[in-house]
Motif scaffolding. Structure first.
Motif, mmCIF file in Angstrom:
data_model
loop_
_atom_site.group_PDB
_atom_site.id
_atom_site.type_symbol
_atom_site.label_atom_id
_atom_site.label_comp_id
_atom_site.label_asym_id
_atom_site.label_seq_id
_atom_site.Cartn_x
_atom_site.Cartn_y
_atom_site.Cartn_z
ATOM 1 N N GLN A 138 38.932 -15.106 2.480
ATOM 2 C CA GLN A 138 37.784 -14.658 1.431
ATOM 3 C C GLN A 138 36.322 -15.194 2.066
ATOM 4 O OE1 GLN A 138 37.717 -16.734 -2.142
ATOM 5 N NE2 GLN A 138 37.016 -14.864 -3.498
ATOM 6 N N ARG B 137 38.697 -24.191 4.140
ATOM 7 C CA ARG B 137 37.555 -23.425 4.438
ATOM 8 C C ARG B 137 37.089 -23.498 5.854
ATOM 9 N NH1 ARG B 137 33.866 -21.497 1.179
ATOM 10 N NH2 ARG B 137 35.006 -22.342 -0.645
ATOM 11 N N TYR C 281 52.342 -15.192 3.659
ATOM 12 C CA TYR C 281 51.008 -14.336 3.911
ATOM 13 C C TYR C 281 49.786 -15.168 4.178
ATOM 14 C CZ TYR C 281 54.299 -11.739 0.459
ATOM 15 O OH TYR C 281 55.222 -11.054 -0.045
ATOM 16 N N GLU D 80 53.634 -7.002 8.139
ATOM 17 C CA GLU D 80 52.490 -5.987 7.774
ATOM 18 C C GLU D 80 51.422 -6.664 8.065
ATOM 19 O OE1 GLU D 80 52.352 -5.084 3.683
ATOM 20 O OE2 GLU D 80 50.881 -3.370 3.916
ATOM 21 N N TYR E 242 45.699 -14.765 3.671
ATOM 22 C CA TYR E 242 44.472 -13.887 3.219
ATOM 23 C C TYR E 242 43.364 -14.767 3.403
ATOM 24 C CZ TYR E 242 47.769 -11.500 0.007
ATOM 25 O OH TYR E 242 48.854 -10.911 -0.388
ATOM 26 N N MET F 38 37.229 -18.779 3.619
ATOM 27 C CA MET F 38 38.251 -19.608 3.099
ATOM 28 C C MET F 38 39.511 -18.828 3.364
ATOM 29 S SD MET F 38 38.925 -22.273 0.929
ATOM 30 C CE MET F 38 38.195 -22.556 -0.312
ATOM 31 N N PHE G 10 43.667 -18.418 2.671
ATOM 32 C CA PHE G 10 44.563 -18.796 1.931
ATOM 33 C C PHE G 10 45.762 -18.384 2.530
ATOM 34 C CE2 PHE G 10 42.074 -20.050 -1.743
ATOM 35 C CZ PHE G 10 40.861 -19.260 -1.718
ATOM 36 N N LYS H 273 35.454 -10.541 -2.301
ATOM 37 C CA LYS H 273 36.913 -10.537 -3.016
ATOM 38 C C LYS H 273 37.884 -11.040 -1.813
ATOM 39 C CE LYS H 273 38.041 -5.854 -1.860
ATOM 40 N NZ LYS H 273 38.435 -4.416 -2.504
ATOM 41 N N VAL H 274 39.114 -11.321 -2.256
ATOM 42 C CA VAL H 274 40.037 -11.854 -1.116
ATOM 43 C C VAL H 274 40.777 -10.758 -0.698
ATOM 44 C CG1 VAL H 274 42.135 -13.075 -1.166
ATOM 45 C CG2 VAL H 274 40.545 -13.742 -2.792
ATOM 46 N N PHE I 72 43.775 -9.338 2.272
ATOM 47 C CA PHE I 72 44.932 -9.574 3.177
ATOM 48 C C PHE I 72 44.580 -9.456 4.472
ATOM 49 C CE2 PHE I 72 49.341 -9.169 4.201
ATOM 50 C CZ PHE I 72 49.488 -8.164 4.803
ATOM 51 N N GLN J 232 53.219 -14.144 -5.851
ATOM 52 C CA GLN J 232 52.771 -14.807 -4.747
ATOM 53 C C GLN J 232 52.171 -16.160 -5.125
ATOM 54 O OE1 GLN J 232 50.733 -12.506 -1.849
ATOM 55 N NE2 GLN J 232 52.183 -10.607 -2.161
ATOM 56 N N TYR J 233 52.660 -17.167 -4.683
ATOM 57 C CA TYR J 233 51.907 -18.619 -4.966
ATOM 58 C C TYR J 233 50.916 -18.919 -3.803
ATOM 59 C CZ TYR J 233 55.289 -19.079 -8.514
ATOM 60 O OH TYR J 233 56.168 -18.733 -9.703
ATOM 61 N N PHE J 234 49.656 -19.116 -4.207
ATOM 62 C CA PHE J 234 48.642 -19.473 -3.191
ATOM 63 C C PHE J 234 48.654 -20.925 -3.004
ATOM 64 C CE2 PHE J 234 46.314 -15.489 -2.106
ATOM 65 C CZ PHE J 234 47.333 -14.621 -2.730
ATOM 66 N N PRO K 182 45.823 -24.061 -1.640
ATOM 67 C CA PRO K 182 44.416 -24.417 -1.995
ATOM 68 C C PRO K 182 43.088 -23.822 -1.087
ATOM 69 C CG PRO K 182 45.508 -26.480 -1.050
ATOM 70 C CD PRO K 182 46.297 -25.356 -1.234
#
Lengths: 114, 110
Positions: free
Chosen positions: A37, A110, A33, A56, A35, A89, A91, A42-43, A45, A103-105, A107
Motif C-alpha cells: 500500500q 513500512r 500472500y 499468481e 500486498y 507499507m 503486508f 488502496k492496497v 496484490f 485472509q489474515y493480514f 501488521p
C-alpha cells in the motif's frame, strides 16, 4: 488467537540496496500472500504462494522482486535493488484454503527508500 | 477487470451516531472481506462475508451476492472507530488474490 507477524516494522534503506521483508504466517495455513500500500492509496496484490511456488503474481511483481519460504515457518519478500517508488507499507497475509477463506493480514512493514 | 467501488469516500460522524458504508462490485466473487485500517496502518479483519449477514458487537455486515453489493453498519460509533474501512473481494474462479476498493475514511468526533 494465532496471528501473522512481520519484521521489521519499519525499514529505511538507500536506493539501489537490497531489502528482505520477513513474515511468519499462521502455522497451519497453506496459502501466503504479499500486498503493498503506497501512502494514501488502496492496497494492491503483489504475489501469492502455495506449495513452495508462486501461484499468481501481479504486474508490479517484476524481476526485482522474489519470494521464498526458506523453512517451515518464514515467508520472505526480497527486493533486489530498491527504487524510490518501492516506498510503501508491505503486508503479508495467509489463509487456510484457496479463495473461500479469510485472509489474515500481518501488521505490515513500512519501507522507506531514500 | 472487476471494479470495487466504495461509498462514501469520506464520512464525519459525531460519537454515538450510526453509519452505513457501501461496497459495490462488478463481478461474482468467492470471497468478500471488510477491514478497518487503524491510524497505525494495521489492517484489522472485520468480516469474511461472501454472502448473508453477520454481526460482531456494534458492527454488522450484509452481502447480497446476487446484486453485487455489501454493506457495513456501524452503530453507536466511538472515536476508536475512526480510520479507513476497506472492502476487498476475490473474483469468482479467478485466482485467490484480494482486490481492494479505495476505502471509506471515517472520522468520529467526540
Amino acid at each position: 488467537e494465532p496471528e501473522v507477524t512481520q519484521t521489521p516494522s519499519h525499514q529505511v534503506t538507500q536506493m539501489g540496496q537490497e531489502v528482505i521483508l520477513r513474515c511468519v504466517p499462521i502455522s497451519n495455513h497453506l496459502y501466503f500472500y504479499w500486498y503493498r500500500q503506497i501512502l494514501g492509496q488502496k492496497v494492491e496484490f503483489l504475489v501469492s504462494f502455495y506449495n513452495n511456488e508462486i501461484s499468481e503474481k501481479s504486474e508490479i511483481f517484476d524481476d526485482q522482486f522474489s519470494v521464498e519460504r526458506p523453512d517451515g515457518s518464514n515467508f520472505t519478500l526480497k527486493i533486489r535493488s530498491t527504487k524510490l517508488e518501492d516506498s510503501a507499507m508491505y503486508f503479508c497475509a495467509s489463509s487456510d484454503r484457496f479463495r473461500t477463506d479469510t485472509q489474515y493480514f500481518g501488521p505490515g512493514t513500512r519501507l522507506t527508500v531514500l | 477487470g472487476i471494479q470495487v467501488e466504495q461509498s462514501p469516500p469520506d464520512l464525519i460522524l459525531q460519537e454515538g451516531a450510526n453509519s452505513t458504508l457501501r461496497c459495490n462490485f462488478s463481478d461474482s466473487v468467492n470471497n468478500l472481506q471488510w477491514f478497518h485500517q487503524n491510524p497505525w496502518g494495521q489492517l484489522i479483519n472485520l468480516f469474511y462475508i461472501p454472502s448473508g449477514t453477520k454481526q460482531n458487537g456494534r458492527l454488522s455486515a450484509t452481502t447480497v451476492a446476487t446484486e453485487r453489493y455489501s454493506l457495513l453498519y456501524i452503530s453507536s460509533s466511538q472515536t476508536t472507530d475512526s480510520g479507513v474501512y476497506f472492502c476487498a473481494v476475490v473474483v469468482y474462479n479467478q485466482g485467490g488474490k484480494l482486490i481492494f476498493g479505495q476505502g471509506t475514511e471515517l472520522s468520529v468526533k467526540p
